[in-house]
Design a protein around this motif. Structure first.
Motif, PDB file in Angstrom:
ATOM      1  N   ARG B 385       0.860  -1.168   0.000  1.00  0.00           N
ATOM      2  CA  ARG B 385       0.000   0.000   0.000  1.00  0.00           C
ATOM      3  C   ARG B 385       0.897   1.218   0.000  1.00  0.00           C
ATOM      4  O   ARG B 385       1.335   1.677   1.045  1.00  0.00           O
ATOM      5  CB  ARG B 385      -0.862  -0.033   1.251  1.00  0.00           C
ATOM      6  N   SER B 387       2.554   4.939  -0.224  1.00  0.00           N
ATOM      7  CA  SER B 387       2.138   6.197   0.379  1.00  0.00           C
ATOM      8  C   SER B 387       1.303   7.000  -0.615  1.00  0.00           C
ATOM      9  O   SER B 387       1.583   6.993  -1.817  1.00  0.00           O
ATOM     10  CB  SER B 387       3.370   7.013   0.735  1.00  0.00           C
ATOM     11  N   ILE B 388       0.318   7.708  -0.119  1.00  0.00           N
ATOM     12  CA  ILE B 388      -0.456   8.622  -0.963  1.00  0.00           C
ATOM     13  C   ILE B 388       0.351   9.914  -1.063  1.00  0.00           C
ATOM     14  O   ILE B 388       0.834  10.430  -0.065  1.00  0.00           O
ATOM     15  CB  ILE B 388      -1.842   8.881  -0.358  1.00  0.00           C
ATOM     16  N   LEU B 504      -9.089  12.863   4.086  1.00  0.00           N
ATOM     17  CA  LEU B 504      -8.449  11.764   3.358  1.00  0.00           C
ATOM     18  C   LEU B 504      -8.438  10.488   4.208  1.00  0.00           C
ATOM     19  O   LEU B 504      -8.753   9.408   3.731  1.00  0.00           O
ATOM     20  CB  LEU B 504      -7.008  12.169   2.996  1.00  0.00           C
ATOM     21  N   MET B 505      -8.083  10.641   5.488  1.00  0.00           N
ATOM     22  CA  MET B 505      -8.027   9.470   6.372  1.00  0.00           C
ATOM     23  C   MET B 505      -9.398   8.840   6.533  1.00  0.00           C
ATOM     24  O   MET B 505      -9.535   7.617   6.521  1.00  0.00           O
ATOM     25  CB  MET B 505      -7.465   9.864   7.741  1.00  0.00           C
ATOM     26  N   SER B 507     -11.893   8.912   4.374  1.00  0.00           N
ATOM     27  CA  SER B 507     -12.295   8.217   3.150  1.00  0.00           C
ATOM     28  C   SER B 507     -11.511   6.918   2.989  1.00  0.00           C
ATOM     29  O   SER B 507     -12.042   5.921   2.518  1.00  0.00           O
ATOM     30  CB  SER B 507     -12.127   9.119   1.931  1.00  0.00           C
ATOM     31  N   GLN B 508     -10.245   6.916   3.419  1.00  0.00           N
ATOM     32  CA  GLN B 508      -9.436   5.687   3.395  1.00  0.00           C
ATOM     33  C   GLN B 508     -10.082   4.620   4.261  1.00  0.00           C
ATOM     34  O   GLN B 508     -10.240   3.490   3.858  1.00  0.00           O
ATOM     35  CB  GLN B 508      -8.018   5.981   3.931  1.00  0.00           C
ATOM     36  N   ASN B 509     -10.447   5.010   5.493  1.00  0.00           N
ATOM     37  CA  ASN B 509     -11.047   4.056   6.419  1.00  0.00           C
ATOM     38  C   ASN B 509     -12.364   3.522   5.872  1.00  0.00           C
ATOM     39  O   ASN B 509     -12.646   2.338   5.972  1.00  0.00           O
ATOM     40  CB  ASN B 509     -11.278   4.713   7.785  1.00  0.00           C
ATOM     41  N   LYS B 511     -13.186   3.247   2.732  1.00  0.00           N
ATOM     42  CA  LYS B 511     -12.870   2.347   1.614  1.00  0.00           C
ATOM     43  C   LYS B 511     -12.518   0.963   2.140  1.00  0.00           C
ATOM     44  O   LYS B 511     -12.989  -0.048   1.649  1.00  0.00           O
ATOM     45  CB  LYS B 511     -11.694   2.906   0.816  1.00  0.00           C
ATOM     46  N   GLU B 512     -11.670   0.943   3.188  1.00  0.00           N
ATOM     47  CA  GLU B 512     -11.260  -0.348   3.753  1.00  0.00           C
ATOM     48  C   GLU B 512     -12.447  -1.073   4.349  1.00  0.00           C
ATOM     49  O   GLU B 512     -12.581  -2.276   4.225  1.00  0.00           O
ATOM     50  CB  GLU B 512     -10.167  -0.129   4.810  1.00  0.00           C
TER      51      GLU B 512
END
Lengths: 128, 516
Positions: B385, B387-388, B504-505, B507-509, B511-512
């Protein structure tokens, strides 16, 4: 002999040690020193024909002298004779004999504590 | 040519000639491998070193009412119990659950305490089921009271190992012990010519099922260990680096604390000193030659552990004869060397195993299967994964102000766009400073008219190809709420704010969560 010298704030600015070396026949080695304007202490080893006179001189100048009764000891049950401590000793007080036994020399030890804190089984203790 | 059956017959008859790996080295040097093969039947090896990748399975037995343990602690050290109801695996390197004790008492110390016959505290928690209703256990157990206590070590007996020094200005605390600054010492670990896998470098006799000496009892080789590798560089037929490993098992109840010790590498953690000895049947001249290896013939490399990366720079090559003198030359200076594994204990183990065989208490085994001697490499862990990057996140269209704009105009721009930060640019769009809503309030209060008087000129920025986590740390460290994004020419590309990063964090969570 090895001894701790205690310096009071009153005498830290006096050149006692250099006078001692100039005036007396002594061999003088500083093993550890921690002296600030507030006083401090110094671990020394002193020998030579006028060592006793030299010690008297230092005491007269106001240095408190405490001969060290330090014992560095190894717990034989805990020690695995790995030798991890060997390369950490700054004064070669730790040796490995021909049968790979790790041995400590109480006379050479200056009590720095590198070996005690690094021993994997905490087998070495220094008592003052 | 001899067979293991023939050697075992000699052992039973009390006629077998058994020597330690150290003695064999001298025999081969004096008489040659051919003679040595005729003369000697078994060579015993030994090693006693820190092997973190060790541990034991326990079966505690069922209580009444019974429990299915989900969290298990032995003397405060957590054991993994995500298996059937009352089984647990205790890893040697596991620290104590109490952070004040932490590294001073871990899984390895617990294993030694058990072997010494001490009682230990068992605490377990469970969620409770219809068949296992009990939800907690607090009692005391000993090695004797356990149904099984089976040592299973995923990776032991490294074939050879790295040697460590430290070029930095600070003392380093590593799994190879304390490393003094400015290459003040050197630390090594292998038992050299006594080490099991250096005496059988191509696994001709050591295999799956081989019976061995393990911590004072008889154990077995389960197979190659984790991180087993066969393709590294060799000199004189033996690897110059860690290479092969073994997975071992043995009955903890039969072990002796003389050959199993809990230890702590300062500021690194608990580790278990494991004593292992492997017999090598001298079936032919080639095997005799291999067991004739001497400390001088075993090359190893001194690495700079001051570089905390996976591949560390090599300072120089050496061998175990040189290391065992207690000093070595590095850059024209004599540096003391320390062994981390006990050569004395390794010798004792080789001697003890020799005794067992001579007395007929220990017979040799034919391996059930060979351990691979080729085709095994160890792959690094790839971080999948990535880094963004700053350029990957959605940012608002870039809004900037010119240095000569009036304060009132700047205030309007902030209100109209609902933003708190505005990068100040020159006519070609290059960053000159940054102004925040707080700066504007400040200007109004003080009656400043010029933007250049209130803007911050020394601006902390983000580059488009900076990882977002680096920017998050930068924002946090400087106690600011956002930074302008610029390119290599200092042209402003946008703003990234603490809010953007938290969004961002989230939306990441999410998505997961969706993908699960």
């Amino acid at each position: 002999m090895k001894a701790w010298l205690k310096f009071s704030p009153r005498i830290v600015s006096k050149p006692v040690i250099s006078d001692l070396i100039k005036d007396y026949d002594v061999t003088f080695n500083i093993l550890r020193a921690d002296i600030t304007p507030k006083g401090g202490k110094m671990l020394i080893e002193i020998s030579g024909s006028e060592a006793e006179e030299g010690i008297k001189y230092m005491e007269k100048e106001g240095i408190q002298l405490n001969p060290i009764k330090k014992v560095v000891k190894k717990d034989e049950d805990k020690c695995m004779d790995c030798g991890e401590c060997y390369s950490l000793c700054p004064v070669e007080a730790i040796t490995v004999d021909e049968k790979w036994n790790v041995e400590l020399d109480d006379q050479k030890c200056i009590g720095c504590g590198f070996c005690t804190s690094s021993c994997p089984t905490k087998a070495i203790k220094i008592a003052y | 040519m001899k067979t293991i059956e023939e050697i075992n017959q000699k052992i039973k008859d009390g006629d077998a000639v058994v020597v330690t790996a150290g003695e064999m080295t001298r025999i081969v040097q004096e008489n040659g491998a051919g003679e040595a093969a005729k003369e000697v039947d078994v060579v015993t090896t030994g090693t006693f070193g820190a092997m973190c990748s060790s541990g034991a399975f326990f079966n505690f037995g069922h209580s009444d009412p019974p429990i299915k343990m989900s969290r298990t602690y032995l003397n405060g050290v957590e054991a993994y119990s995500g298996m059937a109801a009352v089984d647990a695996y205790l890893g040697a390197a596991q620290p104590h659950r109490n952070p004040d004790i932490g590294l001073d008492y871990g899984g390895a110390h617990l294993l030694e305490d058990l072997v010494r016959g001490k009682e230990v505290e068992l605490v377990a928690e469970a969620f409770g089921t219809d068949c296992y209703p009990r939800t907690d256990v607090h009692t005391f157990i000993s090695l004797e009271s356990l149904n099984q206590a089976i040592m299973v070590n995923p990776r032991n007996c490294y074939q050879n190992y790295a040697v460590a020094t430290n070029s930095t200005e600070e003392t380093l605390y590593t799994y190879l012990g304390t490393l003094l600054p400015q290459m003040g010492n050197v630390s090594y670990s292998s038992a050299g010519e006594l080490s099991p896998l250096l005496n059988d470098p191509y696994f001709q006799t050591i295999g799956v099922g081989t019976r061995i000496f393990l911590c004072g009892g008889q154990g077995y080789i389960m197979g190659e260990g984790t991180q087993h590798s066969t393709e590294g560089e060799r000199k004189n037929g033996v690897p110059t680096g860690s290479a092969g490993t073994l997975m071992l098992q043995g009955d903890l109840k039969k072990m002796d604390s003389d050959y199993l010790r809990g230890a702590t590498m300062p500021k690194y953690g608990p580790t278990l000193y494991v004593g292992a000895g492997i017999p090598i049947p001298i079936l032919n001249e080639e095997i005799a030659q291999s067991t004739g290896i001497s400390d001088q013939d075993i090359t190893c490399k001194i690495y700079d552990y001051g570089v905390p990366r996976r591949s560390r720079p090599v300072i120089r090559e050496t061998n175990y004869q040189e290391l065992r003198t207690g000093k070595i030359e590095i850059n024209g200076r004599e540096v003391p060397t320390s062994a981390l594994s006990s050569f004395k204990k390794a010798l004792e183990i080789a001697e003890e195993l020799k005794n067992w065989i001579e007395k007929g208490d220990f017979l040799l085994t034919n391996p059930v299967k060979k351990i691979p001697s080729e085709g095994c490499t160890v792959a690094p862990l790839m971080i999948k994964r990535p880094s963004i990057m700053v350029k990957d996140i959605k940012i608002k269209p870039v809004i900037t102000v010119m240095a000569e704009e009036a304060i009132s105009g700047v205030a309007r721009k902030m209100v109209d766009n609902n933003i708190n930060h505005l990068p100040v640019v020159d006519h070609s769009g290059r960053l000159m400073g940054i102004v925040t809503s707080w700066d504007i309030a400040h200007a109004v209060a003080k009656g400043c008219k010029k933007l250049t008087e209130v803007m911050t000129k020394k601006v902390i920025v983000a580059l488009e190809d900076d990882p977002v986590e680096v920017i998050a740390r930068r924002i946090d460290k400087n106690e600011i709420s956002g930074v302008p994004i610029v390119d290599r020419e200092n042209l402003v590309k946008g703003m990234i704010t603490a809010e953007d990063i938290s969004r961002l964090m989230c939306s990441q969570n999410n998505k997961e969560g969706d993908s699960q």
